[in-house]
Design a protein around this motif. Structure first.
Motif, PDB file in Angstrom:
ATOM      1  N   ASP A  62      71.052  19.736  65.078  1.00  0.00           N
ATOM      2  CA  ASP A  62      71.742  20.648  64.163  1.00  0.00           C
ATOM      3  C   ASP A  62      72.657  21.648  64.854  1.00  0.00           C
ATOM      4  O   ASP A  62      73.501  22.255  64.196  1.00  0.00           O
ATOM      5  CB  ASP A  62      70.707  21.424  63.332  1.00  0.00           C
ATOM      6  CG  ASP A  62      69.867  20.505  62.458  1.00  0.00           C
ATOM      7  OD1 ASP A  62      70.460  19.611  61.836  1.00  0.00           O
ATOM      8  OD2 ASP A  62      68.643  20.694  62.408  1.00  0.00           O
ATOM      9  N   ASP A  63      72.476  21.851  66.156  1.00  0.00           N
ATOM     10  CA  ASP A  63      73.261  22.865  66.855  1.00  0.00           C
ATOM     11  C   ASP A  63      73.432  22.483  68.317  1.00  0.00           C
ATOM     12  O   ASP A  63      72.985  21.422  68.760  1.00  0.00           O
ATOM     13  CB  ASP A  63      72.608  24.247  66.718  1.00  0.00           C
ATOM     14  CG  ASP A  63      71.114  24.210  67.017  1.00  0.00           C
ATOM     15  OD1 ASP A  63      70.735  23.517  67.985  1.00  0.00           O
ATOM     16  OD2 ASP A  63      70.333  24.855  66.302  1.00  0.00           O
ATOM     17  N   GLN A  95      66.510  15.741  64.218  1.00  0.00           N
ATOM     18  CA  GLN A  95      67.936  15.796  63.904  1.00  0.00           C
ATOM     19  C   GLN A  95      68.611  16.899  64.704  1.00  0.00           C
ATOM     20  O   GLN A  95      68.099  18.013  64.799  1.00  0.00           O
ATOM     21  CB  GLN A  95      68.147  16.053  62.415  1.00  0.00           C
ATOM     22  CG  GLN A  95      69.617  16.151  61.999  1.00  0.00           C
ATOM     23  CD  GLN A  95      69.758  16.332  60.494  1.00  0.00           C
ATOM     24  OE1 GLN A  95      69.010  15.752  59.716  1.00  0.00           O
ATOM     25  NE2 GLN A  95      70.727  17.161  60.096  1.00  0.00           N
ATOM     26  N   GLY A 100      71.661  27.995  65.565  1.00  0.00           N
ATOM     27  CA  GLY A 100      71.547  27.742  64.132  1.00  0.00           C
ATOM     28  C   GLY A 100      71.254  28.985  63.330  1.00  0.00           C
ATOM     29  O   GLY A 100      71.142  28.929  62.107  1.00  0.00           O
TER      30      GLY A 100
END
Length: 522
Positions: free
Chosen positions: A284-285, A282, A198
């Protein structure tokens, strides 16, 4: 009465005939069983025990010595005995297809090598692991999860952002010389770091958007590992000598791993702790994705251990930075020396994309000539001399030659891509050779193995789509955004290979002049 006297004679003749046929059958079976086995592929004479190790060590780099042997012996398959191992080098598309297609199952494993074992932390990831349950597990993870089509689409904006950074970085140097190798390698590294962690940088970076000391050390470590991976270490062929590390491979690879993992592992540890404490919810990457994979047998348990995650991320980094950056550097160097090729690529970009915006991934299917330039760089200027080593799981006959069990099989990238039997003017950069007709889309992989950009078969590269996209976008942005010329005082780029590998002997340094309106670069 006459019939009775003739019967014994007829029986005797019958018995004799049957016996003769039986003896002949036994003789033919025995003859076949004692027939000499097929020969080994051509190769140099070898000493007892050590084989050709002394010659290999005195004529480094080993890959050039082996390719010179193939030329000297006029063969497209070579057998060199190093220690107790038969090393088979192949430069024939037909034989390559036998190894990786017809007999794929028998050559689907990897040998034990010091460099591979260290990099993979005991074969815990995908690319370097021998065939087995761990390899199958990590292949499922990479193919079905990390490199799935949905994940690729999800990170489209990330790849676009890094392509924009690349253009701005080169634009900031428009009044001076640009180190294209530096820009290309860090573009690839920044992109995959952003997809995995990220963040494109480990540190603050430089004011001009370029890499900082942390990123430079990280990329240097990755390329050091690549240089020594399956690098003909003495201990790979005489294992009991590993403790002495006579050629220093073990020390060099270990130090490179430490440099790389000192930046990666703390981020992985921190992220793992965040998920365990509920501070992150969550994904994200790619790191988040790997942490949250669950076991099929028990969905309350993670599929991957912390160790597996760290090593697989290291492999992802290694697999992403090398081929795209090398292909872009070589292609641009060749195109600077052949302005007509550069002009043709620019014409295609101007026609397909225009001059009012930067090229996007959605344009790539229509950029056949640009892709042909990338493919030609893969063919003529591969980064690695051989594909990752395959090992034979049993005695097998390939192309009329015996390939003994335990043999290390290497497909030669320059041997295939520069094979004069296959390619017209093999040493000339001719992108047009890859365009069959206007209706056929150019793809960077050659499944017929006339060249080796991405491997095929059971050990084939699962990241062909990502690798092709990164490679093409990198070159397309450099060509569309800028006109290039040699440094002041030079008429051409010196296209000489390095003595120890297949990179340009000197990094490509060139002047970039913007081709588009200044607003597009902001």
């Amino acid at each position: 009465m006459k019939i009775e006297t003739r019967l014994p004679s007829l029986l005797a003749i019958l018995y004799f005939s049957v016996s003769l046929i039986f003896l002949k059958l036994i003789y033919s079976i025995k003859k076949r069983s004692t027939a000499p086995p097929p020969p080994l592929p051509p190769g140099p004479p070898a000493y007892p025990v050590v084989g050709s190790l002394p010659e290999m060590l005195s004529k480094k780099p080993a890959f050039r010595w082996m390719h010179n042997l193939m030329q000297k012996l006029n063969t497209e398959i070579l057998c060199v005995r190093l220690g107790g191992v038969h090393v088979i080098a192949v430069a024939s598309p037909e034989l390559s297809r036998e190894f990786l297609k017809k007999h794929d199952a028998a050559f689907a494993s990897r040998p034990d090598a010091v460099s591979a074992r260290l990099i993979s932390d005991g074969y815990s990831a995908l690319i370097l692991s021998p065939a087995g349950e761990q390899w199958k597990k990590m292949r499922r993870v990479m193919v079905s999860e990390v490199l799935a089509a949905g994940v690729f689409r999800r990170f489209h904006s990330t790849r676009r952002e890094e392509a924009d950074h690349l253009v701005r970085y080169v634009y900031s140097r428009r009044n001076g010389a640009v180190n294209v190798r530096d820009a290309a390698r860090h573009y690839c590294a920044n992109l995959i770091r952003k997809m995995v962690f990220g963040e494109r940088f480990f540190g603050a970076g430089m004011d001009d958007g370029g890499p900082g000391n942390e990123e430079r050390e990280h990329v240097d470590g990755l390329f050091t590992m690549l240089s020594y991976l399956y690098g003909f270490a003495i201990a790979d062929f005489v294992p009991w000598l590993e403790v002495f590390d006579l050629d220093g491979h073990k020390r060099i690879v270990s130090n490179a791993i430490k440099k790389v993992r000192k930046y990666q592992d703390p981020l992985i540890n921190e992220r793992m702790e965040m998920w365990q404490l509920g501070l992150k919810t969550q994904q994200d990457d790619i790191l988040d994705l790997l942490i949250n994979l669950k076991s099929e047998s028990d969905e309350t348990k993670p599929l991957l251990s912390l160790r597996e995650i760290k090593v697989q991320i290291l492999e992802i980094m290694i697999a992403t930075v090398d081929n795209p950056s090398n292909a872009a550097e070589w292609a641009l160097a060749e195109m600077i020396n052949q302005p007509d090729i550069f002009a043709k690529a620019c014409e295609e970009l101007d026609r397909v994309v225009g001059k009012n915006r930067l090229v996007e991934e959605s344009d790539l299917p229509n950029l056949n000539y640009v892709k042909a330039c990338v493919k030609e760089a893969f063919r003529l200027h591969p980064l690695a001399p051989f594909n990752p080593t395959h090992v034979s799981s049993k005695d097998l006959v390939v192309g009329g030659y015996l390939i003994p069990k335990g043999s290390h099989v290497l497909l030669s990238r320059p041997g295939l891509g520069r094979n004069p039997r296959v390619w017209d003017e093999p040493l000339r950069f001719k992108p047009g050779r890859h365009i069959v007709d206007e209706s056929s889309e150019v793809v960077l992989v050659d499944h017929e193995l006339r060249m080796l950009s991405f491997s095929t078969g059971r050990r084939g590269c699962p990241g062909i789509v990502l690798g092709s996209t990164i490679s093409t976008m990198l070159l397309a942005r450099l060509i569309q955004g800028f006109s290039w010329r040699p440094p002041l005082g030079m008429d051409n780029i010196d296209l000489v290979e390095s003595g120890h590998d297949l990179t340009l002997a000197k990094p490509l340094i060139a002047h970039a002049t913007p081709r588009l309106d200044s607003q597009i670069y902001l």
